[in-house]
Motif scaffolding. Structure first.
Motif, short mmCIF file in Angstrom:
data_model
loop_
_atom_site.label_atom_id
_atom_site.label_comp_id
_atom_site.label_asym_id
_atom_site.label_seq_id
_atom_site.Cartn_x
_atom_site.Cartn_y
_atom_site.Cartn_z
N SER A 59 -15.49 73.69 -71.68
CA SER A 59 -14.31 73.09 -71.05
C SER A 59 -13.81 73.83 -69.83
N ASN A 101 -1.63 69.77 -73.84
CA ASN A 101 -1.51 68.40 -73.34
C ASN A 101 -0.12 68.05 -72.80
N SER A 118 2.84 66.95 -70.75
CA SER A 118 2.94 66.13 -69.54
C SER A 118 4.29 65.41 -69.55
N ARG A 126 6.39 64.07 -63.11
CA ARG A 126 6.48 65.53 -63.24
C ARG A 126 6.57 66.16 -61.84
N ALA A 163 -6.86 64.93 -65.08
CA ALA A 163 -6.65 65.58 -66.39
C ALA A 163 -5.38 64.94 -66.90
N ASP A 216 -9.82 62.58 -69.09
CA ASP A 216 -9.45 63.82 -69.77
C ASP A 216 -10.59 64.19 -70.71
N ASN A 233 -15.25 65.32 -68.37
CA ASN A 233 -15.07 66.77 -68.35
C ASN A 233 -15.17 67.22 -66.89
N LEU A 234 -14.16 67.93 -66.42
CA LEU A 234 -14.13 68.38 -65.02
C LEU A 234 -15.30 69.29 -64.66
N ARG A 266 -3.57 68.06 -61.76
CA ARG A 266 -2.39 68.90 -61.87
C ARG A 266 -2.30 69.59 -63.23
N ASN A 267 -1.99 70.86 -63.17
CA ASN A 267 -1.71 71.64 -64.38
C ASN A 267 -2.89 71.71 -65.34
C1 LIG Z 1 -1.18 70.34 -69.25
S1 LIG Z 1 -2.11 68.85 -69.26
C2 LIG Z 1 -1.76 68.21 -67.65
C3 LIG Z 1 -1.42 66.74 -67.68
C4 LIG Z 1 -1.00 66.15 -66.33
N1 LIG Z 1 -2.01 66.33 -65.31
C5 LIG Z 1 0.31 66.76 -65.86
O1 LIG Z 1 0.32 67.56 -64.92
O2 LIG Z 1 1.35 66.45 -66.47
C6 LIG Z 1 -3.79 69.48 -69.07
C7 LIG Z 1 -4.86 68.50 -69.50
O3 LIG Z 1 -6.13 68.97 -69.03
C8 LIG Z 1 -7.11 68.56 -69.95
N2 LIG Z 1 -8.33 69.37 -69.74
C9 LIG Z 1 -8.54 70.67 -70.04
N3 LIG Z 1 -9.78 71.03 -69.70
C10 LIG Z 1 -10.38 69.94 -69.16
C11 LIG Z 1 -11.67 69.68 -68.63
N4 LIG Z 1 -12.61 70.62 -68.57
N5 LIG Z 1 -11.93 68.44 -68.17
C12 LIG Z 1 -10.99 67.47 -68.22
N6 LIG Z 1 -9.75 67.66 -68.71
C13 LIG Z 1 -9.45 68.88 -69.19
C14 LIG Z 1 -6.44 68.77 -71.30
O4 LIG Z 1 -7.05 68.03 -72.32
C15 LIG Z 1 -5.00 68.35 -71.00
O5 LIG Z 1 -4.77 67.01 -71.39
#
Ligand SMILES: C[S@@+](CC[C@H](N)C(=O)[O-])C[C@H]1O[C@@H](n2cnc3c(N)ncnc32)[C@H](O)[C@@H]1O
Length: 275
Positions: free
Chosen positions: A17, A71, A73, A77, A108, A140, A195-196, A212-213
């Motif tokens: 991840s 997670n 959010s 935001r 994400a 995500d 997956n990023l 973001r985040n």
């Molecule tokens: C804190 S949330 C941010 C949500 C939204 N972007 C915001 O700023 O409110 C982070 C998200 O990144 C996702 N995430 C973490 N690693 C990731 C990856 N490798 N690929 C895609 N998503 C990922 C998590 O599952 C989580 O839902």
């Protein structure tokens, strides 16, 4: 848990991840993975490490990674990214050839508030987009969050966080004790596991990307790699939004800060790139 088990589990999470678990995060493994261990009848983290050494335990690895995502959010935001979107979309709509939709990616997306906030901005812009169709893709690594986002159902607490009351009344319907995003906004959105760390080219090009985040959980080489990927995925006149604690500085020169905007980045013109 032995240090060997910790470094094995942390290595697995990072490889799958990008999420980095520093050695002081042992407690986080205990609390976040507790329910999964009980469900699977696994005695503890050392036993989990032992089991995950088997290549047959792919589903369990995915479950562990999912349990370790954060997670958090909320709607609109930080406010500013959506004000920027409101200003940018009419300009992009006017610049695109007839029939080409504008595409927004919430990269994400967690439970979907970011993508639905963008959908509300689009709905509010209405005629200012000249009838241009807008597609919003939320992706995500958490399948549970994607399912929640797809349903578009939020609690009273969630809709009270950041969603202006006039937007709530207009774009969200009360269903018992919960709230559901209106069908016309849900129709703009699509949700997909992504997956990023993976190759994003199949997703196509985007006019605006919200990532973001999430970079905050990655180490510098992973951030660089993801940022370079985003730069390749965004239109030359588009924008990439990062979180308030995230930057491209020292990580890539393929994205540059948009003049006078915080947290907004544009793809660098090819001549400005060093590589
Ligand atoms: C804190 S949330 C941010 C949500 C939204 N972007 C915001 O700023 O409110 C982070 C998200 O990144 C996702 N995430 C973490 N690693 C990731 C990856 N490798 N690929 C895609 N998503 C990922 C998590 O599952 C989580 O839902």
């Amino acid at each position: 848990m032995t240090p060997e088990s910790f470094s094995f589990l942390a290595g697995l999470v990072k490889a799958r991840s990008g999420i980095v678990l520093t050695a002081d995060r042992g407690y986080m493994l205990e609390t976040r993975l507790g329910p999964m261990l009980r469900r699977e009848g696994i005695a503890g983290l050392d036993a989990l490490a032992l089991r995950l050494r088997s290549p047959r335990e792919e589903a369990l690895v995915a479950e562990m990674v999912e349990a370790l995502t954060t997670n958090e959010s909320s709607f609109f935001r930080d406010g500013k990214p959506f004000e920027h979107l409101r200003r940018l979309l009419p300009r992009l709509a006017a610049a695109r050839p007839a029939g080409q939709p504008l595409r927004i990616w919430s990269a994400a997306c967690s439970s979907g508030q970011e993508a639905y906030s963008a959908a509300m901005v689009v709905a509010e812009l209405g005629a200012a987009l000249g009838g241009r169709r807008v597609e919003i893709l939320g992706t995500d690594i958490s399948r549970e969050m994607l399912e929640r986002a797809r349903e578009g159902i939020f609690t009273q607490f969630e809709v009270q966080r950041g969603l202006p009351v006039q937007m709530l009344v207009k774009h969200v319907r009360q269903e018992g004790t919960r709230w559901r995003v209106a069908p016309e906004l849900r129709a703009m959105t699509r949700w997909q596991f992504f997956n990023l760390l993976d190759d994003a080219r199949a997703l196509g090009r985007f006019d605006v990307i919200f990532c973001r985040n999430v970079l905050i959980y990655f180490d510098a080489p992973t951030k660089s790699r993801v940022l370079a990927m985003l730069a390749a995925m965004v239109a030359a006149d588009g924008a990439v939004h990062l979180g308030g604690a995230e930057t491209v500085l020292g990580l890539t020169d393929r994205l540059v800060p948009a003049a006078g905007e915080r947290g907004v980045y544009e793809p660098a013109q090819p001549a400005a790139r060093a590589g």
